[in-house]
Structure formats: C-alpha cells, structure tokens
Scaffold this active site. Structure first.
Site, PDB file in Angstrom:
ATOM      1  N   TRP A  31       0.821  -1.214   0.000  1.00  0.00           N
ATOM      2  CA  TRP A  31       0.000   0.000   0.000  1.00  0.00           C
ATOM      3  C   TRP A  31       0.848   1.255   0.000  1.00  0.00           C
ATOM      4  O   TRP A  31       0.559   2.220  -0.703  1.00  0.00           O
ATOM      5  CB  TRP A  31      -1.010  -0.007   1.150  1.00  0.00           C
ATOM      6  CG  TRP A  31      -2.061  -1.052   0.903  1.00  0.00           C
ATOM      7  CD1 TRP A  31      -2.280  -2.197   1.624  1.00  0.00           C
ATOM      8  CD2 TRP A  31      -3.014  -1.078  -0.186  1.00  0.00           C
ATOM      9  NE1 TRP A  31      -3.299  -2.915   1.048  1.00  0.00           N
ATOM     10  CE2 TRP A  31      -3.760  -2.270  -0.046  1.00  0.00           C
ATOM     11  CE3 TRP A  31      -3.288  -0.230  -1.250  1.00  0.00           C
ATOM     12  CZ2 TRP A  31      -4.786  -2.619  -0.937  1.00  0.00           C
ATOM     13  CZ3 TRP A  31      -4.296  -0.572  -2.143  1.00  0.00           C
ATOM     14  CH2 TRP A  31      -5.040  -1.750  -1.977  1.00  0.00           C
ATOM     15  N   ASP A  85      -1.965   6.759   6.128  1.00  0.00           N
ATOM     16  CA  ASP A  85      -2.989   5.874   5.580  1.00  0.00           C
ATOM     17  C   ASP A  85      -3.301   4.852   6.676  1.00  0.00           C
ATOM     18  O   ASP A  85      -2.502   3.955   6.944  1.00  0.00           O
ATOM     19  CB  ASP A  85      -2.450   5.179   4.320  1.00  0.00           C
ATOM     20  CG  ASP A  85      -3.425   4.135   3.761  1.00  0.00           C
ATOM     21  OD1 ASP A  85      -4.509   3.946   4.347  1.00  0.00           O
ATOM     22  OD2 ASP A  85      -3.090   3.511   2.732  1.00  0.00           O
ATOM     23  N   LYS A 122     -12.576  -1.635   5.809  1.00  0.00           N
ATOM     24  CA  LYS A 122     -11.871  -2.524   6.727  1.00  0.00           C
ATOM     25  C   LYS A 122     -12.420  -2.398   8.138  1.00  0.00           C
ATOM     26  O   LYS A 122     -13.002  -3.325   8.656  1.00  0.00           O
ATOM     27  CB  LYS A 122     -10.369  -2.242   6.711  1.00  0.00           C
ATOM     28  CG  LYS A 122      -9.602  -2.937   5.602  1.00  0.00           C
ATOM     29  CD  LYS A 122      -9.528  -2.152   4.332  1.00  0.00           C
ATOM     30  CE  LYS A 122      -8.845  -2.896   3.205  1.00  0.00           C
ATOM     31  NZ  LYS A 122      -8.007  -2.050   2.386  1.00  0.00           N
TER      32      LYS A 122
HETATM   33  C1  LIG Z   1      -7.404  -1.487   1.363  1.00  0.00           C
HETATM   34  C2  LIG Z   1      -6.349  -0.486   1.518  1.00  0.00           C
HETATM   35  C3  LIG Z   1      -6.194   0.590   0.628  1.00  0.00           C
HETATM   36  C4  LIG Z   1      -7.035   0.741  -0.612  1.00  0.00           C
HETATM   37  O1  LIG Z   1      -8.292   1.100  -0.284  1.00  0.00           O
HETATM   38  P1  LIG Z   1      -9.351   1.430  -1.431  1.00  0.00           P
HETATM   39  O2  LIG Z   1     -10.474   1.941  -0.597  1.00  0.00           O
HETATM   40  O3  LIG Z   1      -9.646   0.145  -2.127  1.00  0.00           O
HETATM   41  O4  LIG Z   1      -8.781   2.441  -2.319  1.00  0.00           O
HETATM   42  C5  LIG Z   1      -5.203   1.512   0.875  1.00  0.00           C
HETATM   43  N1  LIG Z   1      -4.401   1.408   1.941  1.00  0.00           N
HETATM   44  C6  LIG Z   1      -4.525   0.384   2.822  1.00  0.00           C
HETATM   45  C7  LIG Z   1      -3.616   0.329   3.988  1.00  0.00           C
HETATM   46  C8  LIG Z   1      -5.497  -0.584   2.642  1.00  0.00           C
HETATM   47  O5  LIG Z   1      -5.613  -1.586   3.506  1.00  0.00           O
END
Ligand SMILES: *Cc1c(COP(=O)(O)O)cnc(C)c1O
Length: 364
Positions: free
Chosen positions: A102, A176, A200
């Site tokens: 990521w 993030d 998540k």
């Molecule tokens: C799932 C995830 C993403 C991507 O998320 P989207 O909503 O599909 O763009 C980005 N960063 C992390 C840490 C993730 O777990």
C-alpha cells in the site's frame, strides 16, 4: 443460516448488531416512509443523520476542533493522488516510507507529481519488518511525511516508538490508516492528516474518511480536479455532489456500536487480546509460522503459513467448511491471513485457534 466468522481483509465483517439495526430500518427509517438509501442527501432527515455521524466520529476518536472530517468517494487509493495535488507544487520534495504494497502504491502515484524521497524500504516486495530508525533518511525540505500505519497484506504495523521518531521530524505527518483506524486510541493532534477507506474497520465499501488539520485545506494546485480538491468537500459538508449516503449511514451505525461498547479504549483491549492469543498459538505450534518481526506485528491482519505448504488448499477448504471464511492470504504474499478487525468477536479468534489446533492434529 447462522453468520459465519468472516476473516476477509476488506470489505470485511461488520458487527452483527449493526447489521440487525440496518435491517430493522431497511424499509422505513425513523418513520420517514423510506430507506436511508432512498433519501435525498439534501433532505433535513439525511442532514441530521450526517451531522450525528460526524459528531459520533469526533467523539469516538477525540478529534480536536481544528480538524475537519471529510467523507469522500474513491477509496483510500484516490487520496494517493489527492495528497500531492493538495499539498505540493511541481518540483517539491516529499518523504514516503515504503513498508509494503500500500505504501508502494501511494509512492507510485505521488511520483507522478512530486519528487519522492524514500525514507526507508522499497528493496523487498513484501517487507516483514520496518527497519530501525538509524537506517531512515528524511529529506530536509520535504513538505510532508507519508506512511501507511498498517500494511494490510503482510500484517506489518508501525509501533509507538517508531511513530515518535516520525513525529519528531516536525513535519506534517500523513497516515494511511485504512486497516487500523479505530483499533486503539490515538492522539489525532500528532497527525496532519489521517485517511482511511471504510471497508476494513469502519463500514461498507464506497466511503472513505479523512481527518485533516484546518490549515491544510485550500492549497490545491490549479489543475487539481474539483473532486480531488479537499476544499470542495470542506466547504460543502462533503456534499458537493451526491455522497455514498448508505455507506455513510452504515459507518454511523458502527460508530454508535463502538460508543455503546466502551469506545476505542475498550475495543483496543479486546483487539490486543485477540491478536496476542493468535500469535501465541502460531509461535508455539510447529505446524504454523509467521514471518513478521514479532515486535511489529499487526493487531488487525494476522498472516501465517503452514510449515507443510502442500496442505494450504486443504486448510482453506476445511476452514471454510467449519464456518471460518476468507482465510486465504493475499496472492502477493501467499499463505493465510486472518483479518480480525473490531467487528470480529473474540469468539471468532477462539474458534479459529481451536480449528487450527484440530487441523494440525489430524495432519501431523
Ligand atoms: C485497502 C487499503 C487501501 C485501498 O483502499 P481502497 O479503498 O480500495 O482504495 C489503501 N491502503 C490500505 C492500507 C489498505 O488496507
């Protein structure tokens, strides 16, 4: 049919109480004669829902008043582009950690717009540890520092001491937190921006959330598309265009559920226990192993391999038959992954461990 324990990394399991509440309100929300998803986002009813959701989120995460909360489309991935567009000019330099898939995606996107200095990482595809702070190299003129607090695919999580070293640089820190937001209390004021896709640990897919310090809004480059410009959301209560109304509402039910269950502090001790017992079991069994540096293992995404990897597909099938779903690991990392977000009851982890024990016994 009884609900199974779903270990999917995302979209992921939601609390049963939330699903029941949503189900009870599905056809007729609060005597409005319609579902929340059928309502105008500009109606008085929906605006009242939206305001309460923001207030609850602010309470749950103790968000200071000088931070805005934005509800956005496009997932966390869209912010990979929005961040450099909103905070830099061409030729600027920014600092990025590369601790996994990521962060690497965020780097690739940022590199289209600015000079990216890699603080650490990037040599291995799926790092199993975050190098010691002695190996980090920040750039003097970086506009901000970006990191992914929890790498969802491997289950590698930044720890407090390393984060302290990041904050000590005195730069805006952008995190993030898609896969570990609200898993434990954090001090929001240490961050310039926290962002997360909802699917998540917050709610269903289609919504993402950004917590952003006031002064960082309003500096987007001229060319920034309107819908990538944070000011568009900040100045219009996140309703410049039609938001993901139903996902937003469901996220609100999750915040209510968290509040009713003692908030982030209470869920944190459950999370710690859940992760600890699963890692303990893995570490003490010759049948399974985990490759992440023990002090940097994620509370949310627990990866593991079978010592005899020929048994993997049988493990996946048997676990599914036992009501333990989506345990197959990400294809980039292999093995198994149990995502045990806030909504995964402790009983789910206990059941998983009992299953692993049984599987090990019958295949020894
Ligand atoms: C799932 C995830 C993403 C991507 O998320 P989207 O909503 O599909 O763009 C980005 N960063 C992390 C840490 C993730 O777990």
């Amino acid at each position: 049919m009884a609900r199974a324990f779903n270990f999917s990394a995302g979209p992921a399991m939601l609390p049963e109480a939330v699903m029941r509440k949503a189900s009870a309100e599905f056809l007729d929300w609060n005597h409005a004669g319609m579902s929340v998803m059928e309502m105008s986002h500009r109606s008085k009813e929906y605006m009242s829902v939206a305001h309460k959701i923001e207030a609850d989120l602010r309470e749950v995460m103790a968000i200071p008043d000088n931070y805005k909360v934005l509800f956005l489309h496009g997932g966390a991935s869209m912010q990979f582009s929005a961040i450099p567009l909103n905070l830099t000019q061409e030729g600027d330099t920014v600092d990025y950690f590369n601790t996994g898939v990521w962060s690497d995606k965020a780097i690739k996107e940022a590199s289209r717009y600015v000079n990216v200095n890699i603080v650490t990482g990037g040599e291995a595809d799926n790092p199993t540890e975050i190098p010691d702070v002695a190996e980090w190299s920040f750039s003097d003129d970086a506009k901000y520092i970006h990191l992914c607090t929890n790498e969802t695919i491997t289950g590698l999580e930044f720890q407090e001491d390393q984060l302290e070293h990041v904050f000590a640089q005195g730069k805006p820190v952008i995190a993030d937190m898609s896969s570990n937001i609200m898993c434990r209390p954090i001090d929001v004021s240490r961050y310039a921006i926290i962002y997360a896709g909802a699917q998540k640990n917050i709610g269903p897919a289609g919504l993402s959330i950004m917590i952003i310090r006031d002064d960082l809004v309003g500096h987007a480059r001229e060319i920034t598309p309107t819908l990538l410009n944070w000011a568009t959301y900040a100045n219009n209560e996140s309703m410049f265009n039609t938001p993901a109304t139903y996902a937003w509402y469901l996220a609100g039910l999750v915040f209510e559920w968290l509040k009713a269950n003692g908030g982030v502090e209470a869920i944190a001790s459950v999370n710690q226990r859940k992760a600890q017992k699963l890692y303990d079991y893995i570490d003490n069994s010759p049948f399974y192993y985990n490759t992440i540096k023990p002090t940097q293992r994620s509370w949310m995404n627990v990866t593991f391999y079978l010592t005899n990897n020929e048994l993997e597909s049988e493990f996946v099938q048997a676990s599914k038959a036992a009501g333990l779903l989506s345990l197959k690991g990400h294809k980039a990392f292999g093995g198994m992954r149990a995502s045990i977000y806030n909504a995964m009851p402790e009983e789910g982890v206990d059941t998983l461990i009992a299953f692993m024990e049984q599987f090990a016994k019958t295949h020894a």
